[in-house]
Structures are given as C-alpha cells and as structure tokens.
Design a protein around this motif. Sequence first.
Motif, PDB file in Angstrom:
ATOM      1  N   MET A   1       0.828  -1.202   0.000  1.00 45.61           N
ATOM      2  CA  MET A   1       0.000   0.000   0.000  1.00 45.61           C
ATOM      3  C   MET A   1       0.863   1.253   0.000  1.00 45.61           C
ATOM      4  O   MET A   1       1.860   1.329   0.717  1.00 45.61           O
ATOM      5  CB  MET A   1      -0.862   0.028   1.265  1.00 45.61           C
TER       6      MET A   1
ATOM      7  N   PRO B   1      -8.741   2.960   2.005  1.00 48.33           N
ATOM      8  CA  PRO B   1      -9.675   1.929   1.554  1.00 48.33           C
ATOM      9  C   PRO B   1     -10.905   2.570   0.923  1.00 48.33           C
ATOM     10  O   PRO B   1     -11.372   3.618   1.363  1.00 48.33           O
ATOM     11  CB  PRO B   1     -10.026   1.193   2.842  1.00 48.33           C
TER      12      PRO B   1
ATOM     13  N   SER C   1     -13.838   1.974   1.108  1.00 48.94           N
ATOM     14  CA  SER C   1     -15.056   2.034   1.915  1.00 48.94           C
ATOM     15  C   SER C   1     -15.279   3.406   2.537  1.00 48.94           C
ATOM     16  O   SER C   1     -16.387   3.718   2.984  1.00 48.94           O
ATOM     17  CB  SER C   1     -14.997   0.988   3.037  1.00 48.94           C
TER      18      SER C   1
ATOM     19  N   PHE D   1      -7.229  -1.008  13.310  1.00 45.98           N
ATOM     20  CA  PHE D   1      -8.623  -1.100  12.866  1.00 45.98           C
ATOM     21  C   PHE D   1      -9.466  -1.832  13.902  1.00 45.98           C
ATOM     22  O   PHE D   1     -10.532  -1.360  14.316  1.00 45.98           O
ATOM     23  CB  PHE D   1      -8.673  -1.832  11.519  1.00 45.98           C
TER      24      PHE D   1
ATOM     25  N   THR E   1      -8.885  -1.577  -3.785  1.00 49.41           N
ATOM     26  CA  THR E   1      -8.587  -0.328  -3.099  1.00 49.41           C
ATOM     27  C   THR E   1      -7.416   0.430  -3.730  1.00 49.41           C
ATOM     28  O   THR E   1      -7.446   1.633  -3.833  1.00 49.41           O
ATOM     29  CB  THR E   1      -8.280  -0.623  -1.626  1.00 49.41           C
TER      30      THR E   1
ATOM     31  N   VAL F   1     -16.136  -9.139  12.705  1.00 47.83           N
ATOM     32  CA  VAL F   1     -14.884  -8.387  12.639  1.00 47.83           C
ATOM     33  C   VAL F   1     -13.696  -9.329  12.463  1.00 47.83           C
ATOM     34  O   VAL F   1     -12.776  -9.063  11.673  1.00 47.83           O
ATOM     35  CB  VAL F   1     -14.712  -7.504  13.897  1.00 47.83           C
TER      36      VAL F   1
ATOM     37  N   ILE G   1     -10.944  -9.245   9.365  1.00 53.29           N
ATOM     38  CA  ILE G   1      -9.495  -9.146   9.510  1.00 53.29           C
ATOM     39  C   ILE G   1      -8.806 -10.289   8.774  1.00 53.29           C
ATOM     40  O   ILE G   1      -7.798 -10.108   8.091  1.00 53.29           O
ATOM     41  CB  ILE G   1      -9.129  -9.142  11.007  1.00 53.29           C
TER      42      ILE G   1
ATOM     43  N   PRO H   1      -5.265  -7.768   1.041  1.00 54.59           N
ATOM     44  CA  PRO H   1      -5.342  -6.392   1.558  1.00 54.59           C
ATOM     45  C   PRO H   1      -6.020  -5.436   0.580  1.00 54.59           C
ATOM     46  O   PRO H   1      -6.669  -4.478   1.003  1.00 54.59           O
ATOM     47  CB  PRO H   1      -3.874  -6.004   1.740  1.00 54.59           C
TER      48      PRO H   1
ATOM     49  N   SER I   1      -9.703  -4.591   1.079  1.00 55.94           N
ATOM     50  CA  SER I   1     -10.123  -4.169   2.421  1.00 55.94           C
ATOM     51  C   SER I   1     -11.364  -3.279   2.384  1.00 55.94           C
ATOM     52  O   SER I   1     -12.237  -3.380   3.250  1.00 55.94           O
ATOM     53  CB  SER I   1      -8.968  -3.458   3.124  1.00 55.94           C
TER      54      SER I   1
ATOM     55  N   GLN J   1     -14.693  -4.189   4.367  1.00 52.79           N
ATOM     56  CA  GLN J   1     -15.135  -3.314   5.453  1.00 52.79           C
ATOM     57  C   GLN J   1     -16.598  -2.928   5.308  1.00 52.79           C
ATOM     58  O   GLN J   1     -17.335  -2.855   6.293  1.00 52.79           O
ATOM     59  CB  GLN J   1     -14.305  -2.046   5.469  1.00 52.79           C
TER      60      GLN J   1
END
Lengths: 151, 77
Positions: free
Chosen positions: A1, A7, A9, A81, A142, B33, B37, B44, B47, B51
Amino acid sequence: MTASTRPSSSIVMSRVLLWGAVLAGGIAVVAAPLGYAVAGVPGLVGGLLGAAMGLVFMGATALSILVANRFASSDAYPAVFLGVVMGGWLVKLVLFLIVTVLLRDQPWLEPSVLGLTLIVVVVGSLVVDVLVTVKGRMPAVTDLPPSRRID
Amino acid sequence: MDTTVVAELTGNIATVGYGLAAIGPAIGVGIVVGRTIEGTARQPELSGRLQTLMYIGIAFTEALALIGIATYYIFGA
C-alpha cells in the motif's frame, strides 16, 4: 500500500453518515409532534432525544471505520482497525448504559416515546445502510492509481 | 427444623436481561470483525469491500443490542 491510499469504503461510510443524519432529522420532525400530541412536552423531548441518540449510536460505527481508515498506510493497520472499531463499539455501549441510568425517572422525559423513536431510527438506519451500500458503486480494488482515485 | 436464609440476592432482574441481550450481539460482532481481519490479511487490496460488508454485518447485529436497551425505556416505565 502506498502512503496516500485509503480503503474505498471511506466514501461509502461518509455517505452512510450523511444519509443517517438526514433520516434521523426526518424522524425527529415526525416523532416530536407525535410525542407532543401523546404526552405533551415530555413526549416532545422524548422524540427529539430518541432521534438524536439513534443517530449518535448508529453513526458511531461508520465514524469509527472512517477514523481507523486514516491509519491505512500503517503496518499496524489491522490491529489499529480492530482497536478503534471494537473499542469504539464498547465505549458506545457503556455510554448508552450511562445515559440510560441518567435518564431514568426524569420528570421532563416520556421514556416510551424515546424508546419507540430509538427503535424506529435504528431500523430505519439499517435500511439506509443497505441502500447506500448497494448503490455505492464501490471499486472492487482499493489500490487505484492516483489518476483514477476518487477520494 | 427451622429454615434460615443462608444467601440473599438483591437488585434488579433487568440486569440479567441486559447480560442476556449482550451475549448474542457480542458473539456476532466478534465473528464479523474477526472474519474481516482474516479476509483483509489474505487480500489487503479488498479491504474496502470487506469493510463495507462488515459494516452492514455490525449494523444488523448491534441493532439487536440497541433495541434490547431501548426496550428498557418502553417496558421499564
């Protein structure tokens, strides 16, 4: 990243907050006069307070995800998170219990109106959440290149 | 043989009710949750999607807890 990646979202969560606030405002406008008609000024207070509590407690999860996403570039992102979202949830429920104890037996408040308004806001915000997510047109991935990033 | 009180409980049974109401959402949110994860660790780049799905899951589960507490206002009066 990369450092600037958030992200995807985050956009949906911002919209959830916005439409949740609109919904709570709309319900407050309906519930307050109804409460006033049923139980006078305590009913009015109950309707307004119920809508406000519903907004705070349903919006807190989306807000905590937004806060947690600010740490997306960190190596400890999964742990941060989990800590922020779950910790926020725990704090929220404890606050909810404290508010419940404080509001118990207050003469200026009609508890049934508050409870019913709260349930309406909770169920209504579930509908809003699902609608916003379904219509969110969220990118599947993402890590978009900077030229195509929309947030 | 005369009976004597050897143990006494005082308080409100509603406390037990809150505990019962908290068990279900606690397990549900923990699973949601935890799985998010797990999914984020595997992929990743997904995500954001995970989410959002997680948020819907949490919202529905926590609605149970919030309604559970809200019933206090309705039935406690």
